[in-house]
Scaffold this active site. Structure first.
Site, PDB file in Angstrom:
ATOM      1  N   GLY A 177       0.818  -1.206   0.000  1.00  0.00           N
ATOM      2  CA  GLY A 177       0.000   0.000   0.000  1.00  0.00           C
ATOM      3  C   GLY A 177       0.851   1.256   0.000  1.00  0.00           C
ATOM      4  CG  ASP A 178       3.147   2.379   3.392  1.00  0.00           C
ATOM      5  OD1 ASP A 178       2.715   3.487   3.752  1.00  0.00           O
ATOM      6  OD2 ASP A 178       3.077   1.365   4.106  1.00  0.00           O
TER       7      ASP A 178
END
Length: 406
Positions: A177-178
């Protein structure tokens, strides 16, 4: 062994001349800074005195510093500056006033509380490109909620699809996600810089939400629900709606086989001794194969189960059927293809160690990326950056005495 290219810090790479101030910590913002720094941008990372970026202490440490840090912070300069102090904020304004890009991944409102919001910064620097990465974005009812990458993966729809059917959803193994947010941020920065160049020099804000970056790669998830009310569920190692494509057991591990192209499917079936399936009229298109996917998976699994991975890969490779084993870190480190494409580089740390790190992606033919400097120790470049900003040694000494810089 390939060694990381070491070249002069300035005037190299496609982004040479672009100055970036990186605020924030851990993964999303710093990964974006790292990506742009690999291609020549000057990245000045602002860290809190004393502690610095927590990533310095994450996972496995070598002489007290994370080896992850060596990847995430290469091609950066570190200045230790207390942004909670009025004097530190003024120094930050000065640095940002001379920068092309500001990267930050604080909770929305944090910079505004320090007098470093967009309205304040663009008044001093109208050409500034400001990348803001946060859990839920700068607007909307959730903007003030704390958000990490794992929450973005869940809200973006990815976590529901990971794992085996009927079991607990699992993490994909990395901070995807990051990283997706960082890559979307890098695209935004490059787009905004191009717009600034051709449209009068005006900067703008890039608003990236972690869950939106994940959601953006979720393929047909929403159209399928909109058109058919279909909710896609976890499917383990299979590729839902596309067949055959799965992981199959061998005598010594698993191989992935993607036999889902029409002609590829026929070659695959002939190779595993199932010409009856290769020529079946209803299996000549994907829709028919999906209807009989369990039968096809069983046929492929029966063939792979009695053979070692090396044999399976060699036979399928000769038949031009896409297949590959599931790589571990050891497999990657020893693979000649990775080495041939400079995707494993030996990087020297500032503590005198040599550590292998991932190479640079993407590969540009005319202005390739490079590792110009290893990851800095906390505050390594504080004095140099402040001198470049016009502060005298006496002023720097006073700031250090107050604990505002380190």
């Amino acid at each position: 062994m390939n060694t990381a290219t070491t070249v002069p810090a300035a005037h190299t790479g496609a982004l040479a001349g672009v100055r970036i101030i990186e605020m924030g910590q851990l993964i999303a913002g710093p990964f974006c800074g790292k990506t742009l720094g690999d291609f020549g941008a000057e990245v000045i990372k602002i860290e809190a005195p004393g502690s610095g970026d927590p990533l310095r202490n994450w996972r496995l440490l070598q002489d007290g510093t994370s080896v992850w840090w060596q990847v995430q912070s290469r091609n950066k300069r570190s200045i230790a500056l207390d942004l909670r102090s009025a004097e530190g904020q003024e120094i930050a304004r000065k640095l940002i006033g001379e920068a092309d890009v500001l990267i930050e991944n604080f909770r929305p409102g944090t910079l505004e509380g320090w007098g470093l919001g967009w309205d304040d910064l663009r008044e001093r620097n109208p050409g500034l490109v400001m990348l803001r990465i946060s859990g839920y974005g700068q607007t909307g009812p959730y903007r003030d909620l704390p958000g990490f990458g794992v929450i973005g993966e869940a809200m973006g729809g990815l976590r529901h699809l990971t794992g085996e059917p009927g079991r607990v959803p699992v993490r994909v193994g990395v901070s995807i996600g990051d990283t997706l947010a960082a890559l979307h941020g890098a695209i935004g920065v490059l787009t905004a810089l191009y717009h600034r160049k051709v449209n009068g020099g005006q900067g703008q804000v890039i608003d990236v939400a972690l869950h939106e970056a994940v959601f953006n790669v979720m393929e047909s998830l929403i159209p399928e629900y909109s058109a058919f009310g279909a909710v896609r569920d976890a499917a383990g190692s299979a590729l839902p709606g596309i067949a055959p494509s799965n992981a199959y057991a061998c005598t010594d591990g698993y191989v992935l086989v993607a036999g889902n192209g029409d002609s590829i499917f026929r070659r695959l079936m002939d190779t595993i001794g199932r010409p009856d399936l290769a020529s079946a009229p209803d299996l000549q298109s994907n829709a028919g194969r999906v209807a009989r996917v369990q039968e096809l998976d069983a046929a492929i699994g029966d063939w792979t189960r009695t053979r070692p991975m090396a044999e399976v890969l060699a036979v399928l490779g000769a038949a031009k059927v896409p297949a590959g084993k599931v790589y571990t870190a050891k497999d990657i480190h020893e693979d000649p293809h990775y080495r041939a494409r400079d995707m494993i580089l030996a990087q020297q740390t500032r503590d005198g160690h040599t550590v292998d790190v991932p190479g640079i992606v993407p590969k540009l033919s005319g202005t390739p990326g490079s590792i110009r400097s290893s990851a800095p120790r906390l505050g390594d470049d504080t004095d140099a950056v402040l001198r470049e900003a016009g502060l005298t040694d006496t002023q720097i000494a006073v700031l250090r005495e107050k604990g505002i810089v380190a």
